[in-house]
Design an enzyme around this catalytic site. Structure first.
Site, short mmCIF file in Angstrom:
data_model
loop_
_atom_site.label_atom_id
_atom_site.label_comp_id
_atom_site.label_asym_id
_atom_site.label_seq_id
_atom_site.Cartn_x
_atom_site.Cartn_y
_atom_site.Cartn_z
N GLY A 111 0.82 -1.20 0.00
CA GLY A 111 0.00 0.00 0.00
C GLY A 111 0.86 1.25 0.00
N CYS A 112 0.28 2.37 -0.39
CA CYS A 112 1.06 3.61 -0.51
C CYS A 112 1.53 4.11 0.85
CB CYS A 112 0.26 4.68 -1.26
SG CYS A 112 -1.41 4.96 -0.60
#
Length: 305
Positions: A111-112
């Site tokens: 995930g970012c």
């Protein structure tokens, strides 16, 4: 190398396709727009590909994996579905090792927000410089493109007036928290408070640390991060940043990840900060990096560094 992007019309899919366009070492398998939701057409493309990149919601990603019967097809999944699954390799090569990614057939793209947090915390926990049982907090802000097409339309519509800054995940159960805890090897889930800013792309992730949370000085923390990422062309530890502030747009449009260690020597307090593009190393750029490694290519091919 035949590649199929399932979900190519979404925000992350478009970013990946843009990085692959014009490459002669990649052949993209595509499905006509009117057949994108045709399960038979998707299954054919999924099984014809050497590498599949899934840019889908979690349930759809699980369904796509179930459709793959070709034992040679390798997968990079950009959804949350498999990020803590024991039979999937976490697609953060700077953390798990390039060889582990290259040898795997199932890669979960990080995930970012998780990318920034784990990049800062995991090496320091491993080095014994952050106490694994300390209740860490994480503050972060992203450009609105992180919310996908619906949020992009909301912010960019002529009829809407979204706020300059919007905090969210107020129930303290953001979907990135499990991978942040698991891949940083923390005893407790971090207290994570994300926000959205009124700009298209960019991201800042902060992990503030009181003196009692760490074993060592800011210099030792910075050195440990520098040693861990030595030689990386994607992750850079910045030791000489002398500006008054760090804008969320610092790496907008880049696939790089910059790490910082800021400190107050008098109090012993430290603020670990990661800057990245939520659509770059936080999504599409990371997927292309993993694709390159799986394909036996230079990991930076097509990246914006």
């Amino acid at each position: 190398m035949k590649v199929f992007i399932d979900g190519a019309a979404g925000t992350t899919g478009l970013e990946i396709r843009d990085r692959l366009t014009g490459r002669t070492d990649i052949s993209l398998i595509t499905i006509p727009d009117d057949r994108r939701k045709d399960e038979g057409a998707r299954a054919e493309a999924l099984n014809a590909a050497d590498i599949v990149i899934l840019c889908l919601p979690d349930d759809a990603a699980r369904q796509a994996v179930a459709l793959i019967t070709n034992p040679d097809t390798r997968i990079v999944d950009a959804s949350t579905a498999h990020r803590t699954a024991p039979d999937w390799t976490y697609g953060f090569p700077e953390l798990v090792g390039h060889a582990a990614v290259a040898a795997s057939k199932r890669i979960s793209n990080p995930g970012c927000y998780s990318t920034g947090f784990i990049a800062l915390v995991a090496p320091l926990v491993k080095a014994g410089l952050i106490h694994t049982d300390w209740p860490l907090t994480c503050n972060a802000v992203s450009g609105y493109s992180g919310g996908g097409k619906a949020m992009i339309a909301e912010y960019e519509s002529a009829d809407s007036a979204p706020s300059a800054w919007r905090t969210y995940a107020l129930g303290l159960a953001h979907k990135h928290v499990p991978e942040m805890q698991a891949h940083s090897r923390l005893a407790h889930p971090p207290l994570f408070t994300p926000a959205v800013a009124n700009l298209h792309r960019g991201m800042i992730v902060e992990v503030p640390l009181p003196a009692s949370a760490i074993s060592g000085s800011a210099k030792q923390l910075r050195q440990a991060l520098g040693d861990h990422y030595a030689g990386s062309r994607v992750v850079r530890v910045v030791a000489d940043y002398d500006q008054a502030g760090l804008p969320v747009e610092h790496l907008a449009g880049s696939d790089r990840l910059d790490l910082f260690v800021f400190a107050n020597e008098a109090t012993g307090q430290v603020n670990l900060v990661a800057a990245l593009d939520n659509l770059g190393k936080g999504a599409g750029g990371a997927a292309v990096q993993n694709l390159n490694i799986l394909a036996g290519l230079d990991e930076a091919t097509g990246l914006r560094l």
